[in-house]
Scaffold this motif. Structure first.
Motif, PDB file in Angstrom:
ATOM      1  N   GLY A  75       8.262  21.458  48.779  1.00 36.88           N
ATOM      2  CA  GLY A  75       6.922  20.930  48.558  1.00 36.88           C
ATOM      3  C   GLY A  75       6.140  21.560  47.438  1.00 36.88           C
ATOM      4  N   LYS A  76       6.790  22.254  46.514  1.00 39.71           N
ATOM      5  CA  LYS A  76       6.089  22.869  45.392  1.00 39.71           C
ATOM      6  C   LYS A  76       5.898  21.846  44.263  1.00 39.71           C
ATOM      7  N   SER A  77       4.892  22.103  43.415  1.00 43.81           N
ATOM      8  CA  SER A  77       4.622  21.238  42.262  1.00 43.81           C
ATOM      9  C   SER A  77       4.413  22.107  41.020  1.00 43.81           C
ATOM     10  N   PRO A  78       5.466  22.728  40.527  1.00 42.42           N
ATOM     11  CA  PRO A  78       5.326  23.662  39.404  1.00 42.42           C
ATOM     12  C   PRO A  78       5.094  22.947  38.073  1.00 42.42           C
ATOM     13  N   ASP A 134       8.197  18.433  43.834  1.00 31.36           N
ATOM     14  CA  ASP A 134       7.638  17.454  42.902  1.00 31.36           C
ATOM     15  C   ASP A 134       7.769  18.000  41.487  1.00 31.36           C
ATOM     16  N   VAL A 135       8.814  17.566  40.797  1.00 35.70           N
ATOM     17  CA  VAL A 135       9.080  18.083  39.450  1.00 35.70           C
ATOM     18  C   VAL A 135       9.141  16.960  38.410  1.00 35.70           C
ATOM     19  N   GLU A 136       8.620  15.789  38.749  1.00 38.66           N
ATOM     20  CA  GLU A 136       8.719  14.655  37.829  1.00 38.66           C
ATOM     21  C   GLU A 136       7.952  14.903  36.542  1.00 38.66           C
ATOM     22  N   ASP A 137       6.848  15.637  36.606  1.00 40.03           N
ATOM     23  CA  ASP A 137       6.051  15.929  35.411  1.00 40.03           C
ATOM     24  C   ASP A 137       6.235  17.365  34.928  1.00 40.03           C
ATOM     25  N   THR A 138       7.226  18.027  35.474  1.00 42.24           N
ATOM     26  CA  THR A 138       7.488  19.434  35.134  1.00 42.24           C
ATOM     27  C   THR A 138       8.240  19.534  33.812  1.00 42.24           C
TER      28      THR A 138
END
Length: 211
Positions: A75-78, A134-138
């Motif tokens: 559940g991280k959003s880096p 959530d790494v789609e914008d990472t």
């Protein structure tokens, strides 16, 4: 060893739901798991437990770590993720440890062991990472490895080549993993690959745990 100072900290991240008719008190089990993941050998861990009046075998502590099935939390959003691989030996065979870390927090987000470094295996690693976080914008920070670039392009993920700077986060973690395994020459002996991977994931959960 500075890591041992963390043993007086929070241990709520250790889930003992696996325990069934275990004769060892839960606080002692948590301490044993923490000590082993923090850097003590199984022999030293059971020696300290013995000093505390808890007599258990090396296999018992090993089994606690395995059965606890500790994993880095999801559940991280880096904003950035550093990805790299390093060699880990299991018995006489070479494996590649893939790892993804958040350079802003130094947390391990995901890791896996593979028998090789290929674009297809890297795609599996990235797919699992996307399922957990959530790494789609990472922005992914990688070295010049062609298989990393190809897999990230196929996944439609943004990346930049960086040999120093924030990508060093995962390099620091690799150094710690190798230091931790130095007592057996960076080699897991007499274990199955799944057992070694489970230990490494448990180490990641300890590494990320609050003090």
């Amino acid at each position: 060893m500075p890591e041992i100072s963390r043993l007086s900290g929070n241990s709520d991240w250790i889930d003992l739901d696996f325990v069934e008719r275990e004769r060892t008190p839960e606080p002692a089990m948590k301490l044993g798991i923490q000590m082993h993941l923090a850097g003590l050998s199984l022999s030293n861990t059971i020696s300290i437990l013995d000093d505390l009046g808890v007599q258990r075998s090396r296999k018992a502590v090993h089994d606690w770590v395995q059965k606890a099935d500790l994993q880095p939390t999801s559940g991280k959003s880096p904003n950035q993720v550093a990805v790299d691989e390093t060699v880990i030996r299991i018995n006489d065979q070479q494996y590649w440890l893939y790892a993804a870390a958040d350079p802003a927090t130094n947390e391990l987000l995901h890791l896996r062991l593979f028998t090789a470094t290929t674009t297809a295996l890297t795609e599996i690693f990235l797919r699992e990472l996307r399922q957990k976080h959530d790494v789609e914008d990472t922005v992914f920070l990688v070295d010049g490895a062609n298989h990393l670039h190809a897999a990230l392009r196929r996944a439609g993920l943004r990346f930049q080549t960086e040999r120093h700077g924030n990508r060093n986060a995962v390099e620091r973690i690799f150094r710690e993993v190798k230091r931790r395994t130095s007592s057996f020459s960076n080699c897991f002996s007499h274990v199955e690959p799944e057992t070694a991977e489970n230990w490494l994931q448990s180490f990641a959960r300890w590494h990320n745990a609050p003090n």
